[in-house]
Design a protein around this motif. Structure first.
Motif, PDB file in Angstrom:
ATOM      1  N   SER A  11     -24.143  37.718 -59.540  1.00 43.00           N
ATOM      2  CA  SER A  11     -23.348  36.575 -60.000  1.00 43.00           C
ATOM      3  C   SER A  11     -24.103  35.657 -60.961  1.00 43.00           C
ATOM      4  O   SER A  11     -23.547  35.259 -61.985  1.00 43.00           O
ATOM      5  CB  SER A  11     -22.805  35.779 -58.814  1.00 43.00           C
ATOM      6  OG  SER A  11     -23.854  35.218 -58.063  1.00 43.00           O
ATOM      7  N   ASP A  12     -25.336  35.310 -60.647  1.00 41.82           N
ATOM      8  CA  ASP A  12     -26.081  34.406 -61.533  1.00 41.82           C
ATOM      9  C   ASP A  12     -26.305  35.022 -62.907  1.00 41.82           C
ATOM     10  O   ASP A  12     -26.050  34.390 -63.939  1.00 41.82           O
ATOM     11  CB  ASP A  12     -27.438  34.027 -60.921  1.00 41.82           C
ATOM     12  CG  ASP A  12     -27.295  33.126 -59.709  1.00 41.82           C
ATOM     13  OD1 ASP A  12     -26.219  32.518 -59.546  1.00 41.82           O
ATOM     14  OD2 ASP A  12     -28.264  33.029 -58.930  1.00 41.82           O
ATOM     15  N   TYR A  15     -22.975  35.225 -64.820  1.00 41.08           N
ATOM     16  CA  TYR A  15     -22.496  33.931 -65.300  1.00 41.08           C
ATOM     17  C   TYR A  15     -23.266  33.496 -66.551  1.00 41.08           C
ATOM     18  O   TYR A  15     -22.671  33.068 -67.533  1.00 41.08           O
ATOM     19  CB  TYR A  15     -22.614  32.854 -64.219  1.00 41.08           C
ATOM     20  CG  TYR A  15     -22.199  31.496 -64.737  1.00 41.08           C
ATOM     21  CD1 TYR A  15     -20.850  31.190 -64.911  1.00 41.08           C
ATOM     22  CD2 TYR A  15     -23.140  30.553 -65.115  1.00 41.08           C
ATOM     23  CE1 TYR A  15     -20.458  29.955 -65.430  1.00 41.08           C
ATOM     24  CE2 TYR A  15     -22.760  29.326 -65.626  1.00 41.08           C
ATOM     25  CZ  TYR A  15     -21.420  29.036 -65.779  1.00 41.08           C
ATOM     26  OH  TYR A  15     -21.039  27.829 -66.304  1.00 41.08           O
ATOM     27  N   LYS A  25     -18.854  25.787 -71.007  1.00 35.60           N
ATOM     28  CA  LYS A  25     -18.874  25.933 -69.552  1.00 35.60           C
ATOM     29  C   LYS A  25     -17.487  26.198 -68.968  1.00 35.60           C
ATOM     30  O   LYS A  25     -17.339  27.014 -68.066  1.00 35.60           O
ATOM     31  CB  LYS A  25     -19.495  24.703 -68.898  1.00 35.60           C
ATOM     32  CG  LYS A  25     -20.988  24.644 -69.037  1.00 35.60           C
ATOM     33  CD  LYS A  25     -21.564  23.465 -68.272  1.00 35.60           C
ATOM     34  CE  LYS A  25     -23.075  23.460 -68.445  1.00 35.60           C
ATOM     35  NZ  LYS A  25     -23.693  22.377 -67.689  1.00 35.60           N
ATOM     36  N   ASN A  29     -16.588  29.565 -67.002  1.00 37.38           N
ATOM     37  CA  ASN A  29     -16.112  29.562 -65.620  1.00 37.38           C
ATOM     38  C   ASN A  29     -14.832  30.383 -65.480  1.00 37.38           C
ATOM     39  O   ASN A  29     -14.677  31.149 -64.531  1.00 37.38           O
ATOM     40  CB  ASN A  29     -15.872  28.135 -65.133  1.00 37.38           C
ATOM     41  CG  ASN A  29     -17.159  27.376 -64.925  1.00 37.38           C
ATOM     42  OD1 ASN A  29     -18.211  27.961 -64.694  1.00 37.38           O
ATOM     43  ND2 ASN A  29     -17.093  26.059 -65.021  1.00 37.38           N
ATOM     44  N   PHE A  32     -15.708  34.077 -65.955  1.00 36.40           N
ATOM     45  CA  PHE A  32     -16.452  34.513 -64.780  1.00 36.40           C
ATOM     46  C   PHE A  32     -15.503  34.779 -63.612  1.00 36.40           C
ATOM     47  O   PHE A  32     -15.582  35.819 -62.942  1.00 36.40           O
ATOM     48  CB  PHE A  32     -17.479  33.435 -64.421  1.00 36.40           C
ATOM     49  CG  PHE A  32     -18.377  33.763 -63.267  1.00 36.40           C
ATOM     50  CD1 PHE A  32     -19.314  34.769 -63.365  1.00 36.40           C
ATOM     51  CD2 PHE A  32     -18.313  33.038 -62.088  1.00 36.40           C
ATOM     52  CE1 PHE A  32     -20.172  35.063 -62.309  1.00 36.40           C
ATOM     53  CE2 PHE A  32     -19.155  33.318 -61.034  1.00 36.40           C
ATOM     54  CZ  PHE A  32     -20.087  34.329 -61.134  1.00 36.40           C
ATOM     55  N   GLN A  33     -14.582  33.858 -63.392  1.00 34.15           N
ATOM     56  CA  GLN A  33     -13.610  34.011 -62.307  1.00 34.15           C
ATOM     57  C   GLN A  33     -12.718  35.235 -62.552  1.00 34.15           C
ATOM     58  O   GLN A  33     -12.486  36.036 -61.640  1.00 34.15           O
ATOM     59  CB  GLN A  33     -12.761  32.746 -62.192  1.00 34.15           C
ATOM     60  CG  GLN A  33     -11.775  32.782 -61.050  1.00 34.15           C
ATOM     61  CD  GLN A  33     -10.992  31.484 -60.927  1.00 34.15           C
ATOM     62  OE1 GLN A  33     -11.067  30.620 -61.778  1.00 34.15           O
ATOM     63  NE2 GLN A  33     -10.237  31.363 -59.873  1.00 34.15           N
TER      64      GLN A  33
END
Length: 174
Positions: A11-12, A15, A25, A29, A32-33
């Motif tokens: 995940s890190d 992202y 950002k 987000n 990423f989702q």
């Protein structure tokens, strides 16, 4: 492999990969989702578990491409100000003149996508042309606009592709 395990392992890194590509950002987000939602929904389709990292990063790349193809990068920034896209550019010297001076085929797609907020796919249907043709016309129009802004108004583009320079030049206000 389970979604939770993928989350814990990647995940890190995923992202920050997305954030580096989109430089926003809020967009990162969302992408990423969406990426993890697709990973979860399609996990059963993964054939070789040893290729999991390549698979999830390909999903992320596809989501990034979808994000840029929607033109949402421009619309998100404009919609946060509660202004119409056109109002956002009123301070830019010669904006209207340069848009109006574009050849009709380029002006149409720029107005439909960036001023009226239509998706590129929808514009293809409206104009009866292919999506690839819409993208090519946008690219050509942007090249013409960049050239005109740079030559006339001495605008430059920063590392994020935003116009910088004098907002009220008098050189080309005719």
């Amino acid at each position: 492999m389970e979604t939770q395990k993928i989350w814990n392992n990647f995940s890190d890194e995923l992202y920050f990969f997305i954030l580096k590509k989109v430089k926003d950002k809020n967009a990162a987000n969302d992408i990423f989702q969406n990426t993890f939602l697709k990973i979860h929904k399609n996990l059963s389709k993964l054939k070789k578990e040893e290729k999991i990292k390549a698979w999830i990063f390909q999903i992320a790349r596809n989501e990034i491409v979808n994000h840029f193809n929607k033109g949402s990068v421009y619309l998100e920034q404009l919609n946060t100000n509660k202004e119409t896209p056109l109002q956002n550019y009123q301070d830019i010297c010669c904006f209207d003149k340069f848009i109006n001076d574009l050849p009709k085929i380029y002006r149409e797609v720029i107005e439909l996508v960036y001023i009226n907020g239509h998706k590129q796919r929808d514009v293809a249907g409206i104009l009866g042309i292919s999506l690839e043709n819409v993208k090519a016309r946008i690219r050509r129009a942007k090249d013409i606009l960049k050239k005109n802004f740079n030559e006339c108004c001495k605008y430059e583009f920063d590392k994020n592709g935003n116009l910088t320079g004098e907002p009220n030049c008098s050189i080309c206000k005719t």
